[in-house]
Design a protein around this motif. Sequence first.
Motif, PDB file in Angstrom:
ATOM      1  N   ASP A   7       0.826  -1.209   0.000  1.00  0.00           N
ATOM      2  CA  ASP A   7       0.000   0.000   0.000  1.00  0.00           C
ATOM      3  C   ASP A   7       0.864   1.263   0.000  1.00  0.00           C
ATOM      4  N   LYS A  21      -5.729  -2.508  11.213  1.00  0.00           N
ATOM      5  CA  LYS A  21      -4.818  -1.787  10.329  1.00  0.00           C
ATOM      6  C   LYS A  21      -5.577  -0.812   9.426  1.00  0.00           C
ATOM      7  N   ALA A  22      -6.728  -1.234   8.917  1.00  0.00           N
ATOM      8  CA  ALA A  22      -7.517  -0.339   8.059  1.00  0.00           C
ATOM      9  C   ALA A  22      -7.973   0.887   8.837  1.00  0.00           C
ATOM     10  N   VAL A  68      -6.100  -2.105   2.369  1.00  0.00           N
ATOM     11  CA  VAL A  68      -4.817  -2.288   3.067  1.00  0.00           C
ATOM     12  C   VAL A  68      -4.085  -3.479   2.473  1.00  0.00           C
ATOM     13  N   ASP A  69      -2.753  -3.446   2.580  1.00  0.00           N
ATOM     14  CA  ASP A  69      -2.002  -4.675   2.328  1.00  0.00           C
ATOM     15  C   ASP A  69      -2.013  -5.493   3.615  1.00  0.00           C
ATOM     16  N   LYS A 102      -5.064   3.199   9.309  1.00  0.00           N
ATOM     17  CA  LYS A 102      -4.829   3.966   8.077  1.00  0.00           C
ATOM     18  C   LYS A 102      -5.801   5.137   7.989  1.00  0.00           C
ATOM     19  N   SER A 113       3.913   4.802   9.858  1.00  0.00           N
ATOM     20  CA  SER A 113       2.588   4.196   9.964  1.00  0.00           C
ATOM     21  C   SER A 113       2.320   3.668  11.371  1.00  0.00           C
ATOM     22  N   PHE A 115      -0.236   3.761   2.880  1.00  0.00           N
ATOM     23  CA  PHE A 115       0.009   3.407   4.288  1.00  0.00           C
ATOM     24  C   PHE A 115       1.137   2.387   4.288  1.00  0.00           C
ATOM     25  N   HIS A 132      -9.865  -5.330   2.175  1.00  0.00           N
ATOM     26  CA  HIS A 132     -10.582  -4.057   2.280  1.00  0.00           C
ATOM     27  C   HIS A 132     -11.669  -4.137   3.340  1.00  0.00           C
TER      28      HIS A 132
END
Length: 714
Positions: free
Chosen positions: A46, A182-183, A153-154, A186, A55, A49, A139
Motif C-alpha cells: 500500500d 490496520k484499516a 490495506v495490504d 490507516k 505508519s 500506508f 478491504h
Amino acid sequence: MAHPGIAVHLTKDSPVTAATPVLPYRDQNYWDLKRRCLQERRHFIDPEFKPCAESLGYHELGPRSTDIQGVVWKRPKEICRFPKFVRGEMNRMDVCQGQIGDCWFLAAAASLTLYPHLLSKVVPGGQSFQAADYAGIFHFQFWQYGQWVDVVVDDLLPTKDNRLLFVRTPTDDEFWMPLLEKAYAKLNGSYEAMNGGYMNEAFVDFTGGIGETIPLKTPNLKLFKTIEAVLNKSSLMGAYINVTTFNDREAQTSQGLVKGHAYSITGIHKLYFDDRQVRLLRLRNPWGHREWNGRWSDNSPLWGAVAPELREKLHVQRRDGEFWMQLIDFIQYFDVLEICHFNADAPGEGVSSRWNTDCFQGRWVKGHSAGGRQTSQPWDLFWINPQFHVALFEPDEAQLRKQLRKGQEHKAPTCTLLVSLMQKDRRRSKNRGKDFLHISFQIFQIPRQYLQLSSAAHRKEMLPALRPVCPPYNGSSRDVTGYFQLPPGDYLIIPSTLSPFEEADFTLRIFTEKKHQFLEIDEEISVEGKVLQVMKAPQIGSDQDLEEIFLKYAGQDQEVGPAELQAILNQNATKIPYLKMEGFTVEECQRLIQHFNLGSRSDKLTLQMFQHLCASLQEWERIFRIYDVDRSGTMNTHEMRLALEAAGFHLNKPTMEAFMKKYSNPWLQIDFKRFVFFMEHLKSVFCMCKSRDTSGSGVLNMTEKEWMELATDY
C-alpha cells in the motif's frame, strides 16, 4: 424615488444527487488493485500506508522510539503456516488487545460481532488467503462524516519475535481482526493515533448510527429496561470507569476491573435467587483476561445455587475476559454507559424506528466563524459561529397518543430531537501535535422575528436575550450528542469550540421523528440601493474649496491623472494620523480612476468624478471610524462584517472569507487603504450584477461557482 439595489440568489452548481453508497478511500479501488496484482503476479504494498515507522506512530511509536526497535512487517503467511482470514465465524472472542490503547475500538469491534448483518458491511465477504485469489490486499468499510468509505490495506503487519505487535486472535492464525485494526489505523493516520478514545466513536464509524452517553451515577430506574431494549434492537453498547489521575489509567481495582478501559456489554439475563429476581449483565474485557471478581463473577459461590444447565448456557468459568455482573454492582463500579443506535433505532420508549435526518458539513474559520463559547464579556464573539434554524412542526406519535389517553393531565406533547456534533479528522492531526478540541453546541428557542432579521448586526444584538432550552452540550471527544424532547416551534443550534479562533471542520447531524426544516442562517448576497447611487459632493468646507483643490492639480484639460490624484489623496491622508496610512501609489490611484470613471476608457478624472470619489472616500472613512472599535487603525473580520452591513453590502460567509483572504494582512486585519479597495471592488461587482439584471427585477440568479468567479476574478 429610491435607487433600487440588487440581490444575488445562488443555486447549487449541479443537481443534488444521492450520496454514493461507498466511496474508495484515497481513490484506491479494491477490485482494480487486486485484479492488477493478480495479473502481474505480485503482492500488494500500500503506497498510502506504507509498512514503515511513520505508519506505526509519531511519539511513543515514532521513528526514534525504542519501543519499535526490532519491529518487522510480515504477511500472515510468514507468521504462521496456514493463515485464515476467518476461522469459522467472526465472534467477540477473536479480539485480544495488543500494545496500543485502542481498547475502545476493540470493545466496539467485539460488540459488532454479535450482529452479523452489521459486521458483513464493515468486513466484506469473499476475502481469504487461498492461493488462487490471494494478492496480499484486503478491504474494509467505515462510515465517515456522512459517507461510507472503502479502505484498502495490504496484509503486512507489524511483528516482534514473530508475534503480532497489536491486536491478535487467541488462535494466532486468524487475521480478520488485525487487518481491520490496520484499516482503521490507516483511516486515522497511524496506529498510535488510535491511543485513547470512546467506544461510541468506533460504534458510529461501524454503523453511521447515533451515539448516546448515559452517566451511571445519575439515578435511573429504567436503566435495565433501557439496556434490554437496546440489546433487543441490536444496538451496540459498552461501559467504562472514569480516570481521575494519570496514574489511574488502566489501573486495576481490587474488584478486578480496569479504570479508563472500555468493556463491551454483550448480554443480559434475569434469574431468581433466594426468592428474588437478580438482573445480570454480561460484559467483556477486550484484553481477553482480567475479569470482575465480585458477585456473580466466574468463581463466585453464588453460581453453586444455579442449575448446571443454566451455568453452561451462560458460559460461566470460561476465563476469556467475559463475565457476569449484577446490575447494582455495575452501577456502583462503572461510570458511563455508551450506546449507538443504528438503523435509526431510537433511544426512547415509543419513538419511531425511522428518523428524518439532515447532515451539514461546516467549518470553524479563524476570524470568520470561530467565535468560541458564549460569554458575558463585551468582546464576546459567540455570534459569529455558524447558526442553524430547526423548525419542529408536529409532536411525536407516542406523545399524541398519551395526550389522547390522559387528556389534560398529560403535559403538552413534544418532539424528539437528536443533535450530533462531530469534529472531523482530528486523530489524523495528532502527529502534528493537535488533539481533539473542546467542542460544544447550544440550542435556543427563537421567535420568528429572529429569522426575519436581515443583518448579522441585528442578530448579534438579539442573541443574548434568547432563551436556551438546555445547558451547553460539550466535550473533548470527537462526538458530542444530545437527546431532547421539545415542543413544536423554531429553534437555533449554534456549534462552537471552547475558545475563539480555533479552526476545525465539523459535521452537524439532526434526527427527528416527524418532518422538520433545517437550514443554515447566512446573509443574502445583496447591496442596498444607496450604494449604487452617485454620491453628492462631500461637506469638507464648501464646493468651492473642493474645486480649488482640484484645479490646483488639474492640467489644461481640467482633469487629474493618477499622479495628480496621488498627490491630492496623500496630502490629505497625512492630516488624519488616526488612519495610519502609508499613502496611495500611482498604480492604486489609476485603479480608483478606472472605477470612478463610470465605464469611460479615460485614465483621468473630471471635476464631477473627482467629487464623486471624494464623497465615497468620506463616507467610507466615516464608517471605518465607527467600526474600528479599538481605534487600532485596522478592522478585524467581525468588525469588517458589521462595517459592510452599515455601508449597505450583505455577503454570505464564503464570499466574506474570499474577500478577506484577498484584502487582509496575515493577521486578518484591514487598514483604511485596504478598506477603500475592498469597498471599491464590491461596488464594481454589484454594478456589474445590476447591469445583468435586464428584467429590472432586482434579483440575479446564478450558481455558486458563477458568483464566486464574478466576485473574486474582478
